[in-house]
Design a protein around this motif. Sequence first.
Motif, mmCIF file in Angstrom:
data_model
loop_
_atom_site.group_PDB
_atom_site.id
_atom_site.type_symbol
_atom_site.label_atom_id
_atom_site.label_comp_id
_atom_site.label_asym_id
_atom_site.label_seq_id
_atom_site.Cartn_x
_atom_site.Cartn_y
_atom_site.Cartn_z
ATOM 1 N N ALA A 1 1.127 -1.394 -0.047
ATOM 2 C CA ALA A 1 0.800 0.054 -0.347
ATOM 3 C C ALA A 1 0.982 1.466 0.466
ATOM 4 C CB ALA A 1 -0.519 -0.024 1.199
ATOM 5 N N GLU A 2 2.136 0.996 1.027
ATOM 6 C CA GLU A 2 2.192 2.244 0.780
ATOM 7 C C GLU A 2 3.169 2.965 -0.463
ATOM 8 O OE1 GLU A 2 3.269 4.145 3.665
ATOM 9 O OE2 GLU A 2 2.961 3.288 4.500
ATOM 10 N N ARG A 3 3.838 1.322 -1.361
ATOM 11 C CA ARG A 3 4.551 1.834 -2.645
ATOM 12 C C ARG A 3 3.419 2.728 -3.982
ATOM 13 N NH1 ARG A 3 8.456 -3.597 -3.044
ATOM 14 N NH2 ARG A 3 7.359 -4.272 -1.365
ATOM 15 N N VAL A 4 1.734 2.242 -3.615
ATOM 16 C CA VAL A 4 1.461 2.303 -4.677
ATOM 17 C C VAL A 4 0.981 4.078 -4.211
ATOM 18 C CG1 VAL A 4 -1.044 1.466 -4.810
ATOM 19 C CG2 VAL A 4 0.107 -0.232 -5.024
ATOM 20 N N GLY A 5 0.682 3.735 -2.656
ATOM 21 C CA GLY A 5 0.506 5.191 -2.138
ATOM 22 C C GLY A 5 1.445 6.554 -3.312
ATOM 23 N N TRP A 6 3.131 5.944 -3.288
ATOM 24 C CA TRP A 6 4.165 6.702 -3.042
ATOM 25 C C TRP A 6 3.983 7.169 -4.947
ATOM 26 C CZ3 TRP A 6 7.873 3.523 -0.138
ATOM 27 C CH2 TRP A 6 7.859 4.095 1.085
ATOM 28 N N LEU A 7 3.900 5.669 -5.669
ATOM 29 C CA LEU A 7 3.563 5.899 -6.790
ATOM 30 C C LEU A 7 2.345 6.822 -7.496
ATOM 31 C CD1 LEU A 7 4.747 2.734 -8.072
ATOM 32 C CD2 LEU A 7 6.594 4.954 -8.619
ATOM 33 N N ARG A 8 1.247 6.585 -6.776
ATOM 34 C CA ARG A 8 -0.281 8.089 -7.060
ATOM 35 C C ARG A 8 0.384 9.225 -6.578
ATOM 36 N NH1 ARG A 8 -4.890 3.945 -4.435
ATOM 37 N NH2 ARG A 8 -4.938 2.104 -6.846
ATOM 38 N N ALA B 1 7.788 11.337 -0.553
ATOM 39 C CA ALA B 1 7.156 10.708 0.277
ATOM 40 C C ALA B 1 8.103 9.928 0.084
ATOM 41 C CB ALA B 1 5.808 10.013 -0.422
ATOM 42 N N VAL B 2 8.891 8.775 -0.206
ATOM 43 C CA VAL B 2 9.698 7.830 -0.218
ATOM 44 C C VAL B 2 10.854 7.776 0.781
ATOM 45 C CG1 VAL B 2 11.430 6.173 -0.793
ATOM 46 C CG2 VAL B 2 9.683 6.562 -2.094
ATOM 47 N N ARG B 3 11.408 9.364 0.909
ATOM 48 C CA ARG B 3 12.554 10.144 1.553
ATOM 49 C C ARG B 3 12.024 10.085 3.020
ATOM 50 N NH1 ARG B 3 15.056 15.132 -1.338
ATOM 51 N NH2 ARG B 3 15.998 14.177 -2.942
ATOM 52 N N ALA B 4 10.503 10.801 3.404
ATOM 53 C CA ALA B 4 10.005 11.159 4.603
ATOM 54 C C ALA B 4 9.547 9.427 4.832
ATOM 55 C CB ALA B 4 8.589 11.812 3.834
ATOM 56 N N TRP B 5 9.219 8.110 4.550
ATOM 57 C CA TRP B 5 9.106 6.540 4.846
ATOM 58 C C TRP B 5 10.687 6.535 5.536
ATOM 59 C CZ3 TRP B 5 10.760 1.725 4.733
ATOM 60 C CH2 TRP B 5 9.533 0.103 4.797
ATOM 61 N N LEU B 6 11.484 6.691 5.333
ATOM 62 C CA LEU B 6 12.766 6.358 4.973
ATOM 63 C C LEU B 6 14.093 7.441 6.102
ATOM 64 C CD1 LEU B 6 14.901 5.319 1.371
ATOM 65 C CD2 LEU B 6 13.833 3.674 3.571
ATOM 66 N N VAL B 7 14.209 8.162 6.682
ATOM 67 C CA VAL B 7 14.225 9.671 6.761
ATOM 68 C C VAL B 7 14.763 8.956 8.700
ATOM 69 C CG1 VAL B 7 12.825 11.157 7.574
ATOM 70 C CG2 VAL B 7 14.707 11.906 7.649
ATOM 71 N N ARG B 8 15.723 8.803 9.390
ATOM 72 C CA ARG B 8 15.703 8.261 10.589
ATOM 73 C C ARG B 8 16.446 9.827 11.569
ATOM 74 N NH1 ARG B 8 19.582 3.988 10.740
ATOM 75 N NH2 ARG B 8 18.667 2.670 9.225
ATOM 76 N N ARG B 9 15.076 9.678 12.546
ATOM 77 C CA ARG B 9 14.324 10.753 13.166
ATOM 78 C C ARG B 9 15.234 10.892 14.484
ATOM 79 N NH1 ARG B 9 8.744 11.963 11.634
ATOM 80 N NH2 ARG B 9 8.496 10.742 9.890
ATOM 81 N N VAL B 10 15.736 11.802 14.416
ATOM 82 C CA VAL B 10 16.950 12.354 16.257
ATOM 83 C C VAL B 10 16.255 12.920 16.197
ATOM 84 C CG1 VAL B 10 19.381 12.601 16.785
ATOM 85 C CG2 VAL B 10 18.851 11.325 14.660
#
Length: 359
Positions: A56-63, A159-168
Motif C-alpha cells: 500500500a505504501e508503494r502504490v500510494g507513493w507512485l500515485r 514521500a519515500v524520503r519521509a518513510w526512510l528518514v532517520r529521526r533524531v
Amino acid sequence: MSGPDRRRAEFRHGMVVGKFYPPHAGHHALIEAAAARCAAVTVVVAPSRRESIPLAERVGWLREAHAGTPWVRVVGRYDDHPVDYADPAVWDLHCAVFADALGGVPVDAVFSSEAYGAELARRFGAVPVCVDPERRTVPVSGTAVRADPAAHWRWLSPAVRAWLVRRVVVVGAESTGTTTMAAALAGHYGTGWVPEYGRELTARKLAELRRGRPGATVFDVVWDRADFAEVVREQQAAEDAAARASGPLLFCDTDARATAIWEERYLGSSSAAVRAAARRPALYLLTDHVGVPFDDDGLRDGEHLRAWMTGRFRAELAGCGVPVVELHGAHEARLATAVAACDALLAAGWFFADPLLPA
C-alpha cells in the motif's frame, strides 16, 4: 506534463510492471516515458510479501508522484510466485497476477528497463518498449537504493524520503541547549530540523495575555489539556512536513514523549492521548542540565525544576525501546558526542528483506 491526444497516441494502453522496492527516479522516468506515448497506462506494483515495504505504501507513493498524469493508473497485487525466467509455467503464474491487476483491459505496449520486458510483452501480445536499460539517463536501481539509501537520496521522491528518514529527537529540561543542538546538527549534516512548537505556543499565549495585562509574565500563562494536544498535533505535522524535504537524518527539537513530561510538569499528570501519540524515532539525544547556565529569556519559568526534569527524561526514555545518548559538558563536547552517535546511525544503514530472486 500535458496528456497525449487519446486519438493520436502511439499506443492505446501501456503497461509498466515492477516491484518498486522502493520507487526511485528511474521508475518515475519509465512511467513518464510510457505516459508520453500512451493514451492510458497501468502501472502494476507486484512485490512479494517477504519484502520490507508494504504494498500500500508503494502504490500510494507512485500515485502521489504521478498525480499530474491522470491517465496513469497505479494498481497493486502481491506476487509471491518464484522467479524463473526459463520456466514457462512460472511465467504463466506471474502473468496471471498482472492480468488480474489489468482487470481484463488489453495492453498494446509494455514499457520496461529490464531484460524480461520483451518476453512479458510477447505474452500480452504487446509491443516491447525498452527504456534506458543501461541506466545511463537515471543511474540508479532499486538494488542500489536498498544497499545505501543515503548515497542515493537525491533519486527518491519526498514521500519515500519521509518513510526512510532517520529521526533524531533532542530532548531535555529548560535551557539545556536542545534548540542549539538540533540546529547545530542540522548544520553539520546539511539537512533540516524541526523547532519546538511548544515554545511558539508559549510566546503566543503570553502575547495574548499582555493585550489585556501589559505586565503579564510567563508565570501568568495557564495551560490545559487541549494545549498539550495541540502541541503534539502541530509538532508532528511540522515533523512530517520536514521529513519530506530532509536528508537521511532529520533533527527534531522535542516530540510527543517529551510533551507528556511537560504536561506532567504543568498539570501534575500526562494525558492518555498525549502518551498514545508517542512515536519511535531512531535516536534520542538527552541534554543534561549540569554545567549549563539558565538563560532567562522571558519564556522560561522552570530553573528550579531542571534537575527533576532531567531525571524524568532519563526514566521515561529508559523504557521506550529507542537508543538514548546523553550529552554532557561544553557545547563542543556535546556536539562531538551527538555527531558520533548520528554517524553510527548512518553507518548501521537500513534493513530491507531480500526480494525474491531468480532461481
